[in-house]
Design a protein around this motif. Structure first.
Motif, PDB file in Angstrom:
ATOM      1  N   MET A 180       0.668  -1.124  -0.042  1.00 23.79           N
ATOM      2  CA  MET A 180       0.015  -0.036  -0.107  1.00 23.79           C
ATOM      3  C   MET A 180       0.812   1.375   0.003  1.00 23.79           C
ATOM      4  SD  MET A 180      -2.592  -1.143   2.939  1.00 23.79           S
ATOM      5  CE  MET A 180      -1.218  -2.373   3.367  1.00 23.79           C
ATOM      6  N   VAL A 181       2.227   1.044   0.409  1.00 24.80           N
ATOM      7  CA  VAL A 181       2.853   2.247   0.548  1.00 24.80           C
ATOM      8  C   VAL A 181       4.157   2.056   0.031  1.00 24.80           C
ATOM      9  CG1 VAL A 181       2.155   3.384   2.713  1.00 24.80           C
ATOM     10  CG2 VAL A 181       3.686   1.205   2.893  1.00 24.80           C
ATOM     11  N   PRO A 182       4.461   1.668  -1.240  1.00 25.67           N
ATOM     12  CA  PRO A 182       5.488   1.410  -1.946  1.00 25.67           C
ATOM     13  C   PRO A 182       6.617   2.100  -1.897  1.00 25.67           C
ATOM     14  CG  PRO A 182       3.781   1.891  -3.675  1.00 25.67           C
ATOM     15  CD  PRO A 182       3.116   1.754  -2.395  1.00 25.67           C
ATOM     16  N   GLY A 183       7.823   1.835  -2.029  1.00 24.79           N
ATOM     17  CA  GLY A 183       8.831   2.927  -1.966  1.00 24.79           C
ATOM     18  C   GLY A 183       9.099   3.846  -3.130  1.00 24.79           C
ATOM     19  N   GLN A 184       8.634   3.494  -4.143  1.00 21.62           N
ATOM     20  CA  GLN A 184       8.775   4.195  -5.224  1.00 21.62           C
ATOM     21  C   GLN A 184       7.822   5.522  -5.201  1.00 21.62           C
ATOM     22  OE1 GLN A 184       8.403   1.927  -9.055  1.00 21.62           O
ATOM     23  NE2 GLN A 184      10.662   1.326  -9.062  1.00 21.62           N
ATOM     24  N   ALA A 185       6.560   5.103  -4.780  1.00 23.62           N
ATOM     25  CA  ALA A 185       5.680   6.080  -4.405  1.00 23.62           C
ATOM     26  C   ALA A 185       6.081   7.157  -3.578  1.00 23.62           C
ATOM     27  CB  ALA A 185       4.243   5.465  -4.341  1.00 23.62           C
ATOM     28  N   LEU A 186       6.415   6.651  -2.460  1.00 26.23           N
ATOM     29  CA  LEU A 186       6.852   7.494  -1.272  1.00 26.23           C
ATOM     30  C   LEU A 186       7.920   8.233  -1.499  1.00 26.23           C
ATOM     31  CD1 LEU A 186       6.680   4.923   1.816  1.00 26.23           C
ATOM     32  CD2 LEU A 186       5.098   6.612   1.077  1.00 26.23           C
ATOM     33  N   GLY A 187       8.727   7.605  -2.446  1.00 28.55           N
ATOM     34  CA  GLY A 187      10.116   8.337  -2.981  1.00 28.55           C
ATOM     35  C   GLY A 187       9.803   9.635  -3.966  1.00 28.55           C
ATOM     36  N   ARG A 188       8.853   9.601  -4.879  1.00 27.30           N
ATOM     37  CA  ARG A 188       8.409  10.694  -5.713  1.00 27.30           C
ATOM     38  C   ARG A 188       7.273  11.466  -5.025  1.00 27.30           C
ATOM     39  NH1 ARG A 188       6.537   6.080  -8.714  1.00 27.30           N
ATOM     40  NH2 ARG A 188       4.361   5.920  -8.565  1.00 27.30           N
ATOM     41  N   GLY A 189       6.745  11.125  -3.834  1.00 32.98           N
ATOM     42  CA  GLY A 189       5.767  11.872  -3.284  1.00 32.98           C
ATOM     43  C   GLY A 189       4.496  11.795  -3.756  1.00 32.98           C
ATOM     44  N   ASP A 190       4.106  10.360  -4.313  1.00 36.52           N
ATOM     45  CA  ASP A 190       2.949  10.245  -4.808  1.00 36.52           C
ATOM     46  C   ASP A 190       1.960   9.736  -3.950  1.00 36.52           C
ATOM     47  OD1 ASP A 190       0.789   9.684  -6.414  1.00 36.52           O
ATOM     48  OD2 ASP A 190       1.624   8.450  -7.937  1.00 36.52           O
ATOM     49  N   PHE A 191       1.368  10.654  -3.109  1.00 38.85           N
ATOM     50  CA  PHE A 191       0.381  10.135  -2.026  1.00 38.85           C
ATOM     51  C   PHE A 191      -0.895   9.787  -2.516  1.00 38.85           C
ATOM     52  CE2 PHE A 191       4.062  12.281   0.099  1.00 38.85           C
ATOM     53  CZ  PHE A 191       4.537  11.099   1.058  1.00 38.85           C
ATOM     54  N   LYS A 192      -1.080  10.200  -3.744  1.00 45.06           N
ATOM     55  CA  LYS A 192      -2.550   9.645  -4.331  1.00 45.06           C
ATOM     56  C   LYS A 192      -2.556   8.376  -4.801  1.00 45.06           C
ATOM     57  CE  LYS A 192      -5.689  10.528  -8.248  1.00 45.06           C
ATOM     58  NZ  LYS A 192      -5.803   9.194  -8.421  1.00 45.06           N
ATOM     59  N   GLU A 193      -1.388   7.899  -4.995  1.00 39.44           N
ATOM     60  CA  GLU A 193      -1.099   6.548  -5.035  1.00 39.44           C
ATOM     61  C   GLU A 193      -1.275   5.498  -3.958  1.00 39.44           C
ATOM     62  OE1 GLU A 193       2.068   2.930  -6.596  1.00 39.44           O
ATOM     63  OE2 GLU A 193       2.226   5.051  -7.493  1.00 39.44           O
ATOM     64  N   VAL A 194      -0.778   6.231  -2.861  1.00 39.90           N
ATOM     65  CA  VAL A 194      -0.913   5.663  -1.627  1.00 39.90           C
ATOM     66  C   VAL A 194      -2.232   5.268  -1.215  1.00 39.90           C
ATOM     67  CG1 VAL A 194      -0.360   5.725   0.957  1.00 39.90           C
ATOM     68  CG2 VAL A 194       1.578   6.177  -0.837  1.00 39.90           C
ATOM     69  N   ARG A 195      -3.089   6.630  -1.344  1.00 43.75           N
ATOM     70  CA  ARG A 195      -4.414   6.569  -0.908  1.00 43.75           C
ATOM     71  C   ARG A 195      -5.363   5.484  -1.655  1.00 43.75           C
ATOM     72  NH1 ARG A 195      -7.445  11.409  -3.228  1.00 43.75           N
ATOM     73  NH2 ARG A 195      -7.227  10.029  -4.945  1.00 43.75           N
ATOM     74  N   ASP A 196      -5.071   5.347  -3.036  1.00 44.12           N
ATOM     75  CA  ASP A 196      -5.757   4.547  -3.902  1.00 44.12           C
ATOM     76  C   ASP A 196      -5.282   3.431  -3.359  1.00 44.12           C
ATOM     77  OD1 ASP A 196      -6.787   6.886  -5.048  1.00 44.12           O
ATOM     78  OD2 ASP A 196      -5.591   6.852  -6.969  1.00 44.12           O
ATOM     79  N   ARG A 197      -4.218   2.883  -3.280  1.00 38.07           N
ATOM     80  CA  ARG A 197      -3.745   1.453  -2.794  1.00 38.07           C
ATOM     81  C   ARG A 197      -4.307   1.014  -1.533  1.00 38.07           C
ATOM     82  NH1 ARG A 197       1.181  -1.246  -5.028  1.00 38.07           N
ATOM     83  NH2 ARG A 197       1.681  -0.281  -6.927  1.00 38.07           N
ATOM     84  N   THR A 198      -4.385   1.835  -0.551  1.00 35.67           N
ATOM     85  CA  THR A 198      -4.818   1.974   0.632  1.00 35.67           C
ATOM     86  C   THR A 198      -6.327   1.612   0.501  1.00 35.67           C
ATOM     87  OG1 THR A 198      -3.164   3.182   1.414  1.00 35.67           O
ATOM     88  CG2 THR A 198      -5.302   2.785   3.025  1.00 35.67           C
ATOM     89  N   ALA A 199      -7.021   2.412  -0.262  1.00 36.51           N
ATOM     90  CA  ALA A 199      -8.476   2.133  -0.426  1.00 36.51           C
ATOM     91  C   ALA A 199      -9.020   0.762  -1.201  1.00 36.51           C
ATOM     92  CB  ALA A 199      -8.978   3.288  -1.265  1.00 36.51           C
ATOM     93  N   HIS A 200      -8.038   0.362  -1.878  1.00 34.17           N
ATOM     94  CA  HIS A 200      -8.368  -1.073  -2.831  1.00 34.17           C
ATOM     95  C   HIS A 200      -8.052  -2.014  -1.591  1.00 34.17           C
ATOM     96  CE1 HIS A 200      -6.703  -4.321  -5.194  1.00 34.17           C
ATOM     97  NE2 HIS A 200      -7.984  -4.313  -5.553  1.00 34.17           N
ATOM     98  N   ALA A 201      -6.925  -1.894  -0.634  1.00 35.28           N
ATOM     99  CA  ALA A 201      -6.633  -2.873   0.231  1.00 35.28           C
ATOM    100  C   ALA A 201      -7.900  -2.939   1.223  1.00 35.28           C
ATOM    101  CB  ALA A 201      -5.574  -2.818   0.976  1.00 35.28           C
ATOM    102  N   VAL A 202      -8.485  -1.903   1.695  1.00 40.69           N
ATOM    103  CA  VAL A 202      -9.579  -1.837   2.619  1.00 40.69           C
ATOM    104  C   VAL A 202     -10.699  -2.589   1.895  1.00 40.69           C
ATOM    105  CG1 VAL A 202     -11.179  -0.358   3.873  1.00 40.69           C
ATOM    106  CG2 VAL A 202      -8.771   0.083   3.977  1.00 40.69           C
ATOM    107  N   ARG A 203     -10.869  -2.309   0.778  1.00 39.55           N
ATOM    108  CA  ARG A 203     -12.260  -3.198   0.012  1.00 39.55           C
ATOM    109  C   ARG A 203     -11.783  -4.378   0.096  1.00 39.55           C
ATOM    110  NH1 ARG A 203     -11.792   1.449  -3.342  1.00 39.55           N
ATOM    111  NH2 ARG A 203     -10.624   0.306  -5.060  1.00 39.55           N
ATOM    112  N   LEU A 204     -10.732  -4.967  -0.081  1.00 39.66           N
ATOM    113  CA  LEU A 204     -10.541  -6.428  -0.274  1.00 39.66           C
ATOM    114  C   LEU A 204     -10.678  -6.760   1.064  1.00 39.66           C
ATOM    115  CD1 LEU A 204      -7.312  -6.573  -2.522  1.00 39.66           C
ATOM    116  CD2 LEU A 204      -9.312  -7.347  -3.018  1.00 39.66           C
TER     117      LEU A 204
END
Length: 213
Positions: A180-204
């Motif tokens: 949900m919090v991949p290093g590449q997304a964190l490194g480039r500051g893409d917190f929208k990806e983090v939010r979307d991955r997290t929401a997907h994990a919660v749905r699952l």
């Protein structure tokens, strides 16, 4: 509600390796907006203590310290506001220090001997690490058979594709992972990806009925 009850309630815990402490607030916002107000901050970066403090100061998240290897790190984590401490293995000094400070501890386990040692020490919840290396879901099933009172938190090689299978096991309390919090997304500051991955994990996770323990 206890910390361990929160584990069972959230069912998934993001394991975070963040190299830019100044982005801790954005990370927290993304996780909360994604529906998962929880994070386990790995104590293997220089800014881990600061990140824990930033998240804990919000007051609306379950914040843990992970990859804790010694008693000194326990002190740093608790002082920063960590609500629990998790280790990749079973460390007596770490567990003893957590007991002295009254902080919940989650020891790591990878073998039947580890699980038995944890039980002998009075723990009925362990982080199963690295879960993928011991056979994934099948490995958890086999390891859980002789230990009906133990609850497992699989981590290490766990991804979105595995959530439903792990949570379908009665022996699994929750799952931990960094997908949900991949290093590449964190490194480039893409917190929208983090939010979307997290929401997907919660749905699952929510698609798997909670089972009586």
């Amino acid at each position: 509600m206890s910390v361990l009850d929160l584990f069972a309630n959230y069912r998934i815990v993001p394991i975070v390796v963040l190299h830019k402490p100044e982005n801790a607030g954005k990370l927290a916002d993304a996780l909360v907006e994604g529906g998962l107000p929880a994070a386990e901050i790995a104590f293997r970066t220089q800014g881990a203590e600061q990140i824990v403090r930033t998240l804990a100061d919000r007051g609306d998240m379950l914040v843990g310290a992970g990859t804790v290897l010694n008693a000194d790190q326990v002190d740093l984590a608790v002082d920063a506001g960590a609500q629990y401490v998790a280790s990749p293995g079973l460390s007596i000094p770490v567990l003893e220090r957590c007991g002295e400070l009254g902080i919940p501890a989650v020891p790591g386990a990878a073998t039947a001997t580890d699980v038995l040692n944890a039980l002998d020490l009075g723990f009925n919840i362990v982080k199963l690490f690295p879960a993928a290396a011991i056979g994934g879901v099948s490995g958890v099933k086999l390891l859980a058979e002789p230990f009906p009172t133990m609850q497992f938190i699989p981590a290490g090689g766990v991804g979105a594709a595995h959530i439903k299978d792990y949570l379908g096991l009665r022996s699994v309390l929750s799952v931990g992972g960094s997908w949900m919090v991949p290093g590449q997304a964190l490194g480039r500051g893409d917190f929208k990806e983090v939010r979307d991955r997290t929401a997907h994990a919660v749905r699952l996770a929510n698609s798997v009925p909670k089972r009586a323990k």
